[in-house]
Design a protein around this motif. Structure first.
Motif, PDB file in Angstrom:
ATOM      1  N   VAL A 299       0.843  -1.207   0.000  1.00 18.68           N
ATOM      2  CA  VAL A 299       0.000   0.000   0.000  1.00 18.68           C
ATOM      3  C   VAL A 299       0.873   1.250   0.000  1.00 18.68           C
ATOM      4  O   VAL A 299       0.623   2.198  -0.753  1.00 18.68           O
ATOM      5  CB  VAL A 299      -0.941  -0.002   1.223  1.00 18.68           C
ATOM      6  N   GLU A 300       1.913   1.252   0.836  1.00 18.94           N
ATOM      7  CA  GLU A 300       2.796   2.419   0.905  1.00 18.94           C
ATOM      8  C   GLU A 300       3.505   2.654  -0.428  1.00 18.94           C
ATOM      9  O   GLU A 300       3.736   3.801  -0.815  1.00 18.94           O
ATOM     10  CB  GLU A 300       3.803   2.242   2.041  1.00 18.94           C
ATOM     11  N   LYS A 301       3.828   1.583  -1.126  1.00 14.47           N
ATOM     12  CA  LYS A 301       4.463   1.703  -2.445  1.00 14.47           C
ATOM     13  C   LYS A 301       3.529   2.401  -3.433  1.00 14.47           C
ATOM     14  O   LYS A 301       3.936   3.323  -4.161  1.00 14.47           O
ATOM     15  CB  LYS A 301       4.850   0.318  -2.980  1.00 14.47           C
ATOM     16  N   ILE A 302       2.264   1.987  -3.461  1.00 11.62           N
ATOM     17  CA  ILE A 302       1.297   2.594  -4.385  1.00 11.62           C
ATOM     18  C   ILE A 302       0.987   4.028  -3.972  1.00 11.62           C
ATOM     19  O   ILE A 302       0.842   4.911  -4.827  1.00 11.62           O
ATOM     20  CB  ILE A 302       0.023   1.742  -4.456  1.00 11.62           C
ATOM     21  N   LEU A 303       0.910   4.295  -2.662  1.00 10.94           N
ATOM     22  CA  LEU A 303       0.708   5.675  -2.210  1.00 10.94           C
ATOM     23  C   LEU A 303       1.850   6.569  -2.683  1.00 10.94           C
ATOM     24  O   LEU A 303       1.636   7.722  -3.069  1.00 10.94           O
ATOM     25  CB  LEU A 303       0.603   5.721  -0.682  1.00 10.94           C
ATOM     26  N   GLY A 304       3.071   6.024  -2.666  1.00 14.05           N
ATOM     27  CA  GLY A 304       4.216   6.775  -3.178  1.00 14.05           C
ATOM     28  C   GLY A 304       4.079   7.055  -4.661  1.00 14.05           C
ATOM     29  O   GLY A 304       4.415   8.153  -5.125  1.00 14.05           O
ATOM     30  N   GLU A 305       3.541   6.086  -5.420  1.00 14.55           N
ATOM     31  CA  GLU A 305       3.382   6.245  -6.866  1.00 14.55           C
ATOM     32  C   GLU A 305       2.371   7.336  -7.204  1.00 14.55           C
ATOM     33  O   GLU A 305       2.475   7.981  -8.252  1.00 14.55           O
ATOM     34  CB  GLU A 305       2.943   4.912  -7.498  1.00 14.55           C
ATOM     35  N   ILE A 306       1.377   7.525  -6.327  1.00 15.46           N
ATOM     36  CA  ILE A 306       0.371   8.568  -6.609  1.00 15.46           C
ATOM     37  C   ILE A 306       0.658   9.831  -5.785  1.00 15.46           C
ATOM     38  O   ILE A 306      -0.220  10.666  -5.589  1.00 15.46           O
ATOM     39  CB  ILE A 306      -1.062   8.058  -6.340  1.00 15.46           C
ATOM     40  N   LYS A 307       1.924   9.917  -5.313  1.00 13.43           N
ATOM     41  CA  LYS A 307       2.415  11.120  -4.613  1.00 13.43           C
ATOM     42  C   LYS A 307       1.570  11.448  -3.369  1.00 13.43           C
ATOM     43  O   LYS A 307       1.226  12.596  -3.124  1.00 13.43           O
ATOM     44  CB  LYS A 307       2.446  12.313  -5.574  1.00 13.43           C
ATOM     45  N   SER A 308       1.257  10.407  -2.589  1.00 15.75           N
ATOM     46  CA  SER A 308       0.499  10.603  -1.354  1.00 15.75           C
ATOM     47  C   SER A 308       1.179   9.939  -0.161  1.00 15.75           C
ATOM     48  O   SER A 308       0.560   9.777   0.892  1.00 15.75           O
ATOM     49  CB  SER A 308      -0.923  10.032  -1.514  1.00 15.75           C
ATOM     50  N   GLY A 309       2.439   9.567  -0.325  1.00 15.63           N
ATOM     51  CA  GLY A 309       3.136   8.834   0.718  1.00 15.63           C
ATOM     52  C   GLY A 309       3.506   9.661   1.932  1.00 15.63           C
ATOM     53  O   GLY A 309       3.793   9.114   3.000  1.00 15.63           O
ATOM     54  N   ASP A 310       3.514  10.996   1.778  1.00 14.03           N
ATOM     55  CA  ASP A 310       3.935  11.850   2.898  1.00 14.03           C
ATOM     56  C   ASP A 310       2.755  12.494   3.627  1.00 14.03           C
ATOM     57  O   ASP A 310       2.947  13.386   4.453  1.00 14.03           O
ATOM     58  CB  ASP A 310       4.881  12.941   2.384  1.00 14.03           C
ATOM     59  N   LYS A 311       1.538  12.054   3.357  1.00 13.77           N
ATOM     60  CA  LYS A 311       0.370  12.634   4.024  1.00 13.77           C
ATOM     61  C   LYS A 311       0.273  12.147   5.471  1.00 13.77           C
ATOM     62  O   LYS A 311       0.716  11.032   5.780  1.00 13.77           O
ATOM     63  CB  LYS A 311      -0.911  12.254   3.282  1.00 13.77           C
ATOM     64  N   PRO A 312      -0.306  12.968   6.382  1.00 14.06           N
ATOM     65  CA  PRO A 312      -0.546  12.493   7.743  1.00 14.06           C
ATOM     66  C   PRO A 312      -1.375  11.210   7.712  1.00 14.06           C
ATOM     67  O   PRO A 312      -2.399  11.150   7.022  1.00 14.06           O
ATOM     68  CB  PRO A 312      -1.336  13.644   8.379  1.00 14.06           C
ATOM     69  N   THR A 313      -0.915  10.189   8.423  1.00 16.94           N
ATOM     70  CA  THR A 313      -1.537   8.870   8.341  1.00 16.94           C
ATOM     71  C   THR A 313      -1.684   8.248   9.724  1.00 16.94           C
ATOM     72  O   THR A 313      -0.767   8.320  10.543  1.00 16.94           O
ATOM     73  CB  THR A 313      -0.697   7.925   7.452  1.00 16.94           C
ATOM     74  N   ILE A 314      -2.831   7.639   9.954  1.00 19.04           N
ATOM     75  CA  ILE A 314      -3.045   6.827  11.154  1.00 19.04           C
ATOM     76  C   ILE A 314      -3.161   5.365  10.720  1.00 19.04           C
ATOM     77  O   ILE A 314      -3.942   5.041   9.819  1.00 19.04           O
ATOM     78  CB  ILE A 314      -4.331   7.242  11.902  1.00 19.04           C
ATOM     79  N   MET A 315      -2.361   4.496  11.331  1.00 18.54           N
ATOM     80  CA  MET A 315      -2.438   3.071  11.039  1.00 18.54           C
ATOM     81  C   MET A 315      -3.577   2.478  11.872  1.00 18.54           C
ATOM     82  O   MET A 315      -3.561   2.537  13.104  1.00 18.54           O
ATOM     83  CB  MET A 315      -1.132   2.374  11.410  1.00 18.54           C
ATOM     84  N   VAL A 316      -4.577   1.923  11.190  1.00 13.71           N
ATOM     85  CA  VAL A 316      -5.735   1.341  11.877  1.00 13.71           C
ATOM     86  C   VAL A 316      -5.696  -0.172  11.689  1.00 13.71           C
ATOM     87  O   VAL A 316      -6.023  -0.685  10.623  1.00 13.71           O
ATOM     88  CB  VAL A 316      -7.058   1.916  11.312  1.00 13.71           C
ATOM     89  N   PHE A 317      -5.245  -0.870  12.729  1.00 18.43           N
ATOM     90  CA  PHE A 317      -5.156  -2.327  12.662  1.00 18.43           C
ATOM     91  C   PHE A 317      -6.523  -2.909  12.989  1.00 18.43           C
ATOM     92  O   PHE A 317      -6.980  -2.873  14.131  1.00 18.43           O
ATOM     93  CB  PHE A 317      -4.080  -2.838  13.617  1.00 18.43           C
ATOM     94  N   ASN A 318      -7.178  -3.455  11.966  1.00 21.62           N
ATOM     95  CA  ASN A 318      -8.541  -3.966  12.083  1.00 21.62           C
ATOM     96  C   ASN A 318      -8.541  -5.485  12.289  1.00 21.62           C
ATOM     97  O   ASN A 318      -7.504  -6.136  12.144  1.00 21.62           O
ATOM     98  CB  ASN A 318      -9.317  -3.591  10.807  1.00 21.62           C
ATOM     99  N   LYS A 319      -9.703  -6.019  12.596  1.00 23.81           N
ATOM    100  CA  LYS A 319      -9.940  -7.467  12.772  1.00 23.81           C
ATOM    101  C   LYS A 319      -9.142  -8.046  13.936  1.00 23.81           C
ATOM    102  O   LYS A 319      -8.640  -9.166  13.860  1.00 23.81           O
ATOM    103  CB  LYS A 319      -9.626  -8.221  11.473  1.00 23.81           C
ATOM    104  N   ILE A 320      -9.041  -7.287  15.050  1.00 27.33           N
ATOM    105  CA  ILE A 320      -8.331  -7.824  16.211  1.00 27.33           C
ATOM    106  C   ILE A 320      -9.089  -9.009  16.794  1.00 27.33           C
ATOM    107  O   ILE A 320      -8.482  -9.890  17.410  1.00 27.33           O
ATOM    108  CB  ILE A 320      -8.107  -6.744  17.291  1.00 27.33           C
ATOM    109  N   ASP A 321     -10.423  -9.070  16.573  1.00 25.57           N
ATOM    110  CA  ASP A 321     -11.196 -10.218  17.048  1.00 25.57           C
ATOM    111  C   ASP A 321     -10.783 -11.485  16.320  1.00 25.57           C
ATOM    112  O   ASP A 321     -10.624 -12.546  16.929  1.00 25.57           O
ATOM    113  CB  ASP A 321     -12.693  -9.963  16.859  1.00 25.57           C
ATOM    114  N   ALA A 322     -10.577 -11.383  14.993  1.00 23.29           N
ATOM    115  CA  ALA A 322     -10.144 -12.540  14.204  1.00 23.29           C
ATOM    116  C   ALA A 322      -8.731 -12.956  14.587  1.00 23.29           C
ATOM    117  O   ALA A 322      -8.410 -14.146  14.655  1.00 23.29           O
ATOM    118  CB  ALA A 322     -10.220 -12.217  12.712  1.00 23.29           C
ATOM    119  N   TYR A 323      -7.867 -11.968  14.862  1.00 19.04           N
ATOM    120  CA  TYR A 323      -6.495 -12.277  15.262  1.00 19.04           C
ATOM    121  C   TYR A 323      -6.485 -13.030  16.590  1.00 19.04           C
ATOM    122  O   TYR A 323      -5.798 -14.048  16.741  1.00 19.04           O
ATOM    123  CB  TYR A 323      -5.664 -11.002  15.383  1.00 19.04           C
TER     124      TYR A 323
END
Length: 405
Positions: A299-323
């Motif tokens: 995902v970070e690679k593609i964000l870099g390709e569309i020039k959005s890799g340096d935007k403020p970002t929050i990592m949201v780790f989902n599906k903790i119930d499944a984990y």
């Protein structure tokens, strides 16, 4: 493994290679994903074939001996489709089709087919059609070899055009037409984005099937289509969301995938304008997936390709119930300790140290930790809004405006 549920599903075989760049474990992961793509497209993988090679065979992708094994299996088991895990050249596709005498697809073709099934709006259908035409153009020779000859008959003598040249010209004209149509729609969408005013824009991004649409539904109280299949959402959906009287725009975008076809990246770049113009990205991650860190990198690679890799970002780790459900037996002392057996607390510690307070752990489906999620998003959106409108004290009476002076 995906169980066969419906006899109407196409019976397929999957074919991949093991190379220096793609070891046995990674090849297995890619084929797992290819199997899920096949199921999403309406097929059922009967068997997988892999071969260790320095590099794929330029003529038939795999060696002649392994190809003969595939051919015999296809004949004996009523297989209708052979799907290869990498993009095939037109020559490879033509040669393999002659040997196997069944429909031959590669990963790119399979993803394009899923996109064609999933596209709902005219904009998405136009983008998919453009990607399909761009994929088709260099492969026309293999598809229409029976027409590759000079036209003959009365009034048709002389140089003229071969059928293959005519077909190529038609496809090129179609590509130009589709590009013009997309430019027109882009202008209309740019006007729509401009009409939204100065509201803070937040975009959900992430690998395909990580729960972005489910999270969108929970937060915005809307009804965006969500399903446990790849690429359930193609059309960008934008909703107005209000948290603690603070309004902002939340957009759900198309999911990314490893080995994403370049044709799709190009044709969907306009759809990803929502990402490019966002003030804040919520990078949703399926923490229950054993290879989620590789998904993050993709995902970070593609964000870099569309020039959005340096935007403020929050990592949201989902599906903790499944984990948590999947790792209930990880205390087994005989289990070899590895990253795959980290507890949720260990993953939290790891990622909190990497990105600070920009990591959240939730379950959108079971609504676990959503209050922490909302508070974190609210704080970020408020900070952006106050920076943009520093004197709107009516909206934010609790904000310390003296710090702005």
């Amino acid at each position: 493994m995906i169980e066969e549920k419906d006899i109407s599903l196409e019976r397929t075989v999957l074919i991949g290679v093991i190379t220096k760049e793609q070891d046995e474990e990674k090849s297995r992961e890619y084929l797992d994903e290819l199997e899920f793509l096949t199921f999403t497209a309406g097929g059922y993988a009967i068997k997988r074939f892999t071969q260790k090679m320095d590099m794929p065979n330029p003529k038939t992708f795999i060696g002649t001996g392994k190809m003969e094994d595939v051919r015999l299996f296809i004949e004996e088991n009523d297989i209708s489709t052979a799907i290869f895990d990498d993009e095939l050249s037109s020559a490879q596709e033509r040669n393999i089709s002659k040997i196997l005498n069944v429909k031959v697809l590669d990963r790119t073709n399979l993803i394009l087919d899923i996109f064609a099934q999933r596209a709902q709006t005219s904009y998405a259908r136009t983008q998919v059609e453009l990607a399909q035409c761009q994929y088709l153009l260099p492969r026309l020779r293999g598809m229409w070899t029976h027409l590759e000859r000079q036209k003959g008959g009365i009034g048709m003598r002389g140089p003229g055009e071969t059928e293959i040249e005519t077909d190529r010209r038609i496809v090129r004209d179609k590509i130009a037409l589709l590009k013009d149509r997309i430019k027109t729609i882009d202008k209309q969408m740019a006007v729509q984005r401009g009409n939204r005013g100065k509201m803070v824009r937040v975009a959900l991004v992430g690998y395909t099937n990580v729960g972005k649409s489910t999270l969108m539904n929970v937060i915005s109280k809307s009804d965006v289509f969500a399903e446990n299949k790849l690429f359930a959402t193609l059309d960008t959906t934008v909703r107005k969301v209000v948290i603690q009287n603070l309004p902002f725009l939340l957009s759900d975008t198309v999911g990314f995938i490893r080995k994403l076809p370049t044709q799709l990246v190009d044709s969907f770049k306009s759809t990803l304008d929502e990402v490019r113009e966002a003030d804040l990205l919520l990078h949703v991650v399926d923490i229950s997936h054993p290879n989620f860190e590789e998904h993050i990198a993709s995902v970070e690679k593609i964000l870099g390709e569309i020039k959005s890799g340096d935007k403020p970002t929050i990592m949201v780790f989902n599906k903790i119930d499944a984990y948590q459900a999947e790792h209930l037996d990880d205390d087994d002392l005989e289990t070899e300790r590895s990253e795959k057996h980290y507890s949720l607390e260990e993953w939290k510690s790891t990622w909190m140290s990497k990105v600070g307070n920009n990591a959240l752990f939730i379950s959108a489906l079971n609504k676990q930790n959503l209050e922490d999620f909302k508070k974190r998003v609210y704080d970020e959106v408020r900070e952006i809004h106050v920076t943009r409108f520093p004197y709107n004290q009516f909206l934010y009476p609790d904000y310390n405006y003296e710090d702005m002076e």
